[in-house]
Enzyme design. Structure first.
Site, PDB file in Angstrom:
ATOM      1  N   LYS A 163      -7.665   9.052   9.448  1.00 41.08           N
ATOM      2  CA  LYS A 163      -6.309   8.914   8.899  1.00 41.08           C
ATOM      3  C   LYS A 163      -5.644   7.645   9.419  1.00 41.08           C
ATOM      4  CE  LYS A 163      -2.213   9.285   7.328  1.00 41.08           C
ATOM      5  NZ  LYS A 163      -1.283  10.398   7.436  1.00 41.08           N
ATOM      6  N   CYS A 219       4.045   5.635   8.345  1.00 40.03           N
ATOM      7  CA  CYS A 219       2.577   5.542   8.372  1.00 40.03           C
ATOM      8  C   CYS A 219       2.131   4.141   8.747  1.00 40.03           C
ATOM      9  CB  CYS A 219       2.010   5.949   7.012  1.00 40.03           C
ATOM     10  SG  CYS A 219       2.207   7.705   6.627  1.00 40.03           S
TER      11      CYS A 219
END
Length: 420
Positions: free
Chosen positions: A204, A258
């Site tokens: 991720k 993110c």
């Protein structure tokens, strides 16, 4: 299944609604009483395409409730924020994750599943969460099942991507992976990829780091183009016609929870072997200063010091301002003595008639690629003191002003005589 989700933000709420609309009974937990109250009144508190309609469906089925505390469940999903620490490498702050896990322990029973969806540093599930469960008397992989299953969705299209994107299922043990996979199979149509928890964590992080590094390359190219007086956007357009080249687009910086955050987690976990990642972060973090420096040059010939900023969110067509470079640029310009008006149809405090936002302004500074900014009406530029636009997102298509962007900026700022 009975599912408790801890954290009802941009990921936790859509995830809760997804499970609730597929027949599961979901208790959504958030520490903010206002969030809980809003949801229990029937309204979502974030802007996300199609999510309110799905929430209405979940409520009509009687499958969702919001609360301040967890309850007994078959599965618990942790979806709380993971900001940066204030250390040298801006490592992962696990305080919210640790607190969320602690809140579930009184309700855990043998056979339960605990999923961490929050984006976390490599080895967190194995080195931090697993010992917490073992200290509470559970054997992970036998009577409690633990996995990291990171979200991989694009804000603005979350409802679709939660269902259709491939999903990584990273269990501490094969048994943990199997139990978690069985739950996600009830809602996800995309491929379910089995892995270890640590592999899932690093995967991720590297997905977002990949984009951050490529954006840094584009931003560096924009700076090179300004220095050499070459249109960097034209260079990118031509280079991308090569079948094996895909340069990203430059912009005012990288934001959100993110791309602007996750690369630091990798660098902090392995600082010696991450010089490229660290350099990319430095380049992207420098872009607000780059924009302000060149806006200051543009404004040297302006009739006044008023600037209208178009867009405060970190990306287009959403209301999320987390880590937004647009907000940083606004603050920097205000500190530099400019009269700044903030305009963003997706942010409550910056919503106003466009003509009011542009009145007497000498520059429209476009910092977000909202669809509304593709056309800037003549009624807006007509009331400006000077009709000039700097579009850092290359979103403006129709306008009635002098238009600058990160490709042709040198045509303006390099021709302005510099004060001695």
């Amino acid at each position: 299944m009975k599912i408790t989700t801890i954290g009802l933000g941009y990921i936790g709420l859509p995830t809760s609604i997804l499970f609730a609309t597929h027949g599961h009974h979901v208790r959504g937990v958030d520490a903010n009483p206002a969030v809980v109250e809003t949801l229990n009144q029937g309204y979502i508190h974030i802007e996300e395409e199609g999510l309110q309609a799905l929430y209405n469906e979940a409520l009509q089925a009687g499958n969702f409730e919001a609360a301040l505390t967890p309850s007994d469940s078959d599965a618990f999903i942790i979806a709380v924020p993971t900001p940066n620490n204030e250390d040298e490498y801006k490592s992962c702050d696990l305080s919210y994750v640790i607190s969320a896990v602690e809140s579930t322990i009184p309700y855990l029973e043998k056979g339960n599943l605990l999923i961490v969806e929050s984006t976390i540093a490599p080895r967190t599930t194995e080195d931090v969460v697993q010992p917490m469960l073992e200290a509470a008397g559970f054997t992970v992989g036998e009577d409690i099942f633990l996995a990291h299953c990171p979200e991989r969705v694009l804000p603005g299209n979350i409802a679709y991507e939660l269902v259709h994107n491939p999903r990584i299922i990273g269990g501490i043990t094969p048994a943990c992976t199997a139990v978690a996979k069985k739950m996600y199979q009830t809602v996800v149509q995309g491929e379910l990829i089995e892995s270890t928890a640590s592999e899932a964590e690093l995967s991720k992080l590297m997905e977002n780091t990949y984009r951050d590094v490529n954006i840094a390359l584009a931003n560096e190219l924009a700076k090179i183009g300004l220095d050499l007086e070459i249109n960097a956007l034209k260079v990118i357009e031509m280079a991308n016609r090569h079948p094996r080249v895909n340069l990203h687009s430059p912009g005012p910086g990288v934001g959100g929870h993110c791309l602007a955050v996750d690369p630091y987690f990798v660098a902090a976990a392995s600082p010696t072997f991450s010089p490229l990642i660290q350099t990319a972060r430095q380049i992207n973090s420098s872009m607000p200063h780059f924009v302000v420096e060149n806006v200051t040059k543009l404004m040297e010939t302006a009739p006044n010091r008023k600037i209208t900023i178009f867009g405060l969110t970190y990306k287009g067509n959403i209301d999320d301002t987390r880590e937004s470079p647009a907000q940083e640029i606004s603050w920097m310009l205000q500190r530099a003595g400019f009269d700044v008006t903030e305009y963003d149809p997706h942010v409550a405090h910056a919503t106003m008639p466009i003509e009011e936002a542009c009145h007497d302004s000498s520059l429209i500074l476009v910092l977000t690629d909202h669809a509304e900014f593709e056309t800037i009406p003549e009624s807006a530029t007509a009331v400006m003191n000077q009709a000039r636009i700097l579009d850092t997102k290359t979103i403006v298509k129709n306008h009635h002003a002098t238009l600058h962007h990160l490709g042709n900026l040198y045509e303006a700022v390099n021709k302005i005589p510099q004060k001695m």
